[in-house]
Design a protein around this motif. Structure first.
Motif, mmCIF file in Angstrom:
data_model
loop_
_atom_site.group_PDB
_atom_site.id
_atom_site.type_symbol
_atom_site.label_atom_id
_atom_site.label_comp_id
_atom_site.label_asym_id
_atom_site.label_seq_id
_atom_site.Cartn_x
_atom_site.Cartn_y
_atom_site.Cartn_z
ATOM 1 N N LYS A 613 0.855 -1.370 -0.030
ATOM 2 C CA LYS A 613 -0.049 0.025 -0.089
ATOM 3 C C LYS A 613 1.101 1.263 0.114
ATOM 4 C CE LYS A 613 -2.127 0.703 3.736
ATOM 5 N NZ LYS A 613 -2.907 0.612 5.039
ATOM 6 N N ARG A 631 -1.336 1.457 -10.190
ATOM 7 C CA ARG A 631 -2.079 2.636 -9.377
ATOM 8 C C ARG A 631 -3.408 1.953 -8.889
ATOM 9 N NH1 ARG A 631 -0.026 7.374 -9.781
ATOM 10 N NH2 ARG A 631 1.377 7.909 -11.728
ATOM 11 N N GLU A 632 -4.087 1.006 -9.749
ATOM 12 C CA GLU A 632 -5.309 0.199 -9.200
ATOM 13 C C GLU A 632 -5.059 -0.430 -7.802
ATOM 14 O OE1 GLU A 632 -7.321 -0.392 -13.667
ATOM 15 O OE2 GLU A 632 -6.705 -2.036 -12.325
ATOM 16 N N THR A 635 -4.462 2.072 -5.102
ATOM 17 C CA THR A 635 -5.838 2.970 -4.721
ATOM 18 C C THR A 635 -6.574 1.893 -4.115
ATOM 19 O OG1 THR A 635 -5.355 4.295 -6.802
ATOM 20 C CG2 THR A 635 -7.807 4.109 -5.949
ATOM 21 N N ALA A 636 -6.917 0.612 -4.507
ATOM 22 C CA ALA A 636 -8.029 -0.144 -4.046
ATOM 23 C C ALA A 636 -7.437 -0.560 -2.394
ATOM 24 C CB ALA A 636 -7.783 -1.434 -4.733
ATOM 25 N N GLN A 638 -5.790 1.589 -0.347
ATOM 26 C CA GLN A 638 -5.910 2.767 0.413
ATOM 27 C C GLN A 638 -7.364 3.121 0.559
ATOM 28 O OE1 GLN A 638 -3.726 5.514 -1.944
ATOM 29 N NE2 GLN A 638 -1.800 5.132 -0.903
ATOM 30 N N ASP A 639 -8.477 2.771 -0.505
ATOM 31 C CA ASP A 639 -9.549 2.838 -0.302
ATOM 32 C C ASP A 639 -10.371 2.068 0.843
ATOM 33 O OD1 ASP A 639 -9.572 4.872 -2.306
ATOM 34 O OD2 ASP A 639 -10.491 3.893 -3.906
#
Length: 642
Positions: A613, A631-632, A635-636, A638-639
């Protein structure tokens, strides 16, 4: 029988090879490496004369510990060195590299606090337990963290070094209090830092009396100039110095920093005692107890070498003991230091004199390597200090054996008494089970084994639950008991005298039903019931189960608590491992483009979900993962946290 004959033949062949190699050993100093049948290095030693030392392992009689080592030796090799000091350093490095099972292996227990002046452009004072080769200055050790922190607090008030870990953008309160030079805003001359370093070093190395005199002079000047507030600050500093220094017991007339070492051996165990004297005061003593397999003094020196090899906070002087043999007659009237020789020994004293010289040569090598004075005192106050260290070592070793004996008596008697309460003639082996799940996820179970009241950790077992869906404790108990004792019957394993389950009537009935009706085993089953605070409350036994009255302060009740705590700890630890793996798997599997293969590659490369992460897009390139997918992933993850 054939296997035994083959093993005997291989041993004879190995010994024949060893005899040939013994004949070729040189009369030179060096290190020797003993190997077992697999070629693994099992012992490393050093010798002034390789031929004599290595041959001694294969001739004459040995004690039980050394016999065990010799019985495992199938080959050896040696490395010749130019001097004793080279042999000393090489032995230390070889032990650290190969970690031989029969050597004294120093655990990382040098956890006393030290005060450190960091090696930075703008240095700071720190209290640390980690000693690194970072060109910083270390002082200590201190008896405890409180003593070190109090000394640091005093030095922080006296000397204006940087206090902050990260340089601020503007001056802080410490600058206005006169306790920082404000390198964040002002340029500080390196000469000023050098002067402060020298002052602190002088203070911590025993020069606090001189510092006190200087503070008194400044206090008198401030009072004469009517700066009473400044005079009061200086007076408080003097009082703080006195308070900190007087907390330590004076045991020496001089103010040298010295470590005094002694050791004792018994029943194949060694205790090394170190007395730490700083500024002429004894501030701490530390004992290390461990099994040894070689020659006692040699293994003691091996311990000392490892202990001080990576320690930059060395004392000015080290005192070592003689070899543990009677030396009174040989040493009578002789004061031995490292720059002296023993002269005038009679023929009857030659052996003892040679032994003294062995101790001298080891100390000489240690002194040359560490760069500090190393003595083997023969008389006077220093000899008495070594005697004190040796006496403390003997007491610590004796205490260890008495505690073991007392503990063995208590635990075996507690197990025996518990058997009487339950109605079992002999309670030798206890097997205990505990189930663990949170809201039905990742259900697991664990089993621990206690023999004669003591845990037998090599026989512990873990179980992933296969057939039970959801949080069904009774069916979980049935599955685990079935799996354990089906295997025990199939492999003819030792059966327990008592089975302990975590729970009451339901768990006991579930376990007993499987044992009796499915497996035909009639092993007593008891349950440990907990109270509302999750503490062991009572023992239930029988069919139907009834509570057994045990005094809360009895050894039997204490044994039950240990069993319940141990099996619960083991089960919870296993459950957390499984749950953690499951969470990591589900988080990564939920990301499009990440399959099982890629998930394993990611975890192997980064080490944890957290590091994935925190990674940048560029960190994914070595794994052939493009910018878009990287990036995916980031982002996944962290979201999901937010």
């Amino acid at each position: 029988m054939e296997d035994f004959a083959k093993a005997l033949q291989e041993q004879e062949k190995a010994m024949e090879n060893i005899r040939h190699k013994l004949a070729l050993l040189p009369d030179l100093p060096g290190c020797y490496l003993m190997k077992n049948a697999e070629g693994t290095i099992i012992y490393v030693g050093k010798a002034k004369v390789l031929k004599n030392r290595v041959r001694s392992y294969f001739t004459g009689s040995h004690n039980g510990k050394t016999q065990r080592l010799v019985a495992d030796i199938r080959d050896f090799e040696y490395i010749v060195t130019g001097s004793n000091i080279e042999a000393l350093i090489l032995e230390c490095n070889l032990i650290k590299t190969h970690l031989p099972r029969y050597n004294v292996l120093l655990k990382d227990d040098k956890t006393f606090p030290y005060i450190k002046i960091t090696n930075e452009k703008h240095p700071r004072l720190e209290v640390t337990r980690r000693i690194l080769k970072d060109k910083a200055q270390y002082f200590g050790p201190y008896p405890n963290a409180y003593a070190a922190q109090q000394t640091k607090k005093l030095l922080d008030r006296m000397y204006p070094l940087r206090k902050c870990g990260v340089m601020p953008k503007e001056v802080c309160l410490y600058y206005h209090m006169g306790q920082c030079l404000a390198p964040c805003e002002k340029e500080v001359d390196t000469k000023e830092y050098d002067h402060i370093r020298q002052e602190i070093s002088s203070f911590l190395s025993g020069g606090h009396e001189e510092i006190k005199k200087e503070l008194k002079r400044k206090m008198q000047e401030a009072a004469e100039d009517l700066y009473f507030e400044r005079a009061k600050e200086l007076r408080d500093q003097i009082m703080n110095i006195d308070a900190i220094m007087e907390k330590q017991k004076i045991t020496s007339v001089d103010t040298k920093d010295r470590d005094v070492l002694g050791f004792a051996v018994d029943k194949g165990w060694m205790c090394v005692q170190i007395l730490y004297m700083r500024q002429g005061k004894m501030i701490q003593r530390h004992a290390s107890v461990f099994p040894f397999y070689g020659e006692a003094y040699s293994d003691f020196m091996s311990f000392v070498t490892q202990y001080y090899s990576d320690n930059p906070a060395l004392p000015q002087e080290m005192l070592l003991p003689d070899l543990p043999i009677p030396l009174e007659e040989a040493a009578a009237g002789v004061s031995v230091e490292l720059n002296q020789t023993i002269e005038g020994a009679t023929s009857g004293e030659e052996t003892a004199t040679a032994e003294i010289m062995d101790a001298m040569s080891g100390a000489t090598a240690l002194q040359e390597w560490l760069g500090i004075k190393v003595l083997v005192p023969q008389r006077g106050t220093k000899k008495q200090l070594v005697g004190m260290a040796e006496q403390n070592a003997r007491v610590a070793l004796d205490e260890k054996f008495r505690l073991i004996e007392r503990d063995e008596e208590r635990t075996s008697k507690a197990a025996s008494n518990l058997g009487e309460h339950i109605g079992i003639d002999s309670l030798h082996r206890i097997e205990a089970f505990d189930n663990s799940n949170i809201q039905g996820t990742n259900p697991v179970s664990a089993m621990v084994v206690f023999i004669d009241g003591k845990p037998e950790k090599k026989e512990y077992r873990k179980y992933k639950i296969r057939s039970v869906q959801g949080p069904d404790d009774y069916d979980t108990m049935r599955e685990v008991v079935r799996r354990r004792y089906e295997r025990a019957l199939k492999e003819n394993l030792e059966l327990p005298d008592l089975i302990v389950v975590d729970g009451g009537k339901g768990q006991i009935s579930a376990a007993a039903d499987v044992l009796q009706n499915e497996l035909g085993l009639f092993i007593p089953v008891c349950g440990l019931v907990k109270d509302v605070k999750h503490r062991t409350a009572q023992l239930m036994v029988g069919d139907p189960p009834e509570p057994i009255s045990l005094a809360r302060d009895s050894q039997e009740f204490y044994l039950l608590q240990r069993i319940q705590d141990e099996v619960h700890r083991f089960a919870i630890t296993f459950h957390r491992e499984q749950r953690g793996k499951s969470m990591v798997t589900s988080k990564l599997d939920a990301i499009p483009g990440i399959g099982e293969k890629r998930r394993k590659v990611l975890l192997k490369h980064f080490g944890s979900l957290k590091k994935i992460k925190e990674a940048s897009v560029e960190d994914f390139r070595p794994l052939s993962i493009g910018e878009k997918l990287a990036r995916e992933i980031i982002t996944a993850l962290q979201d999901e946290e937010s």
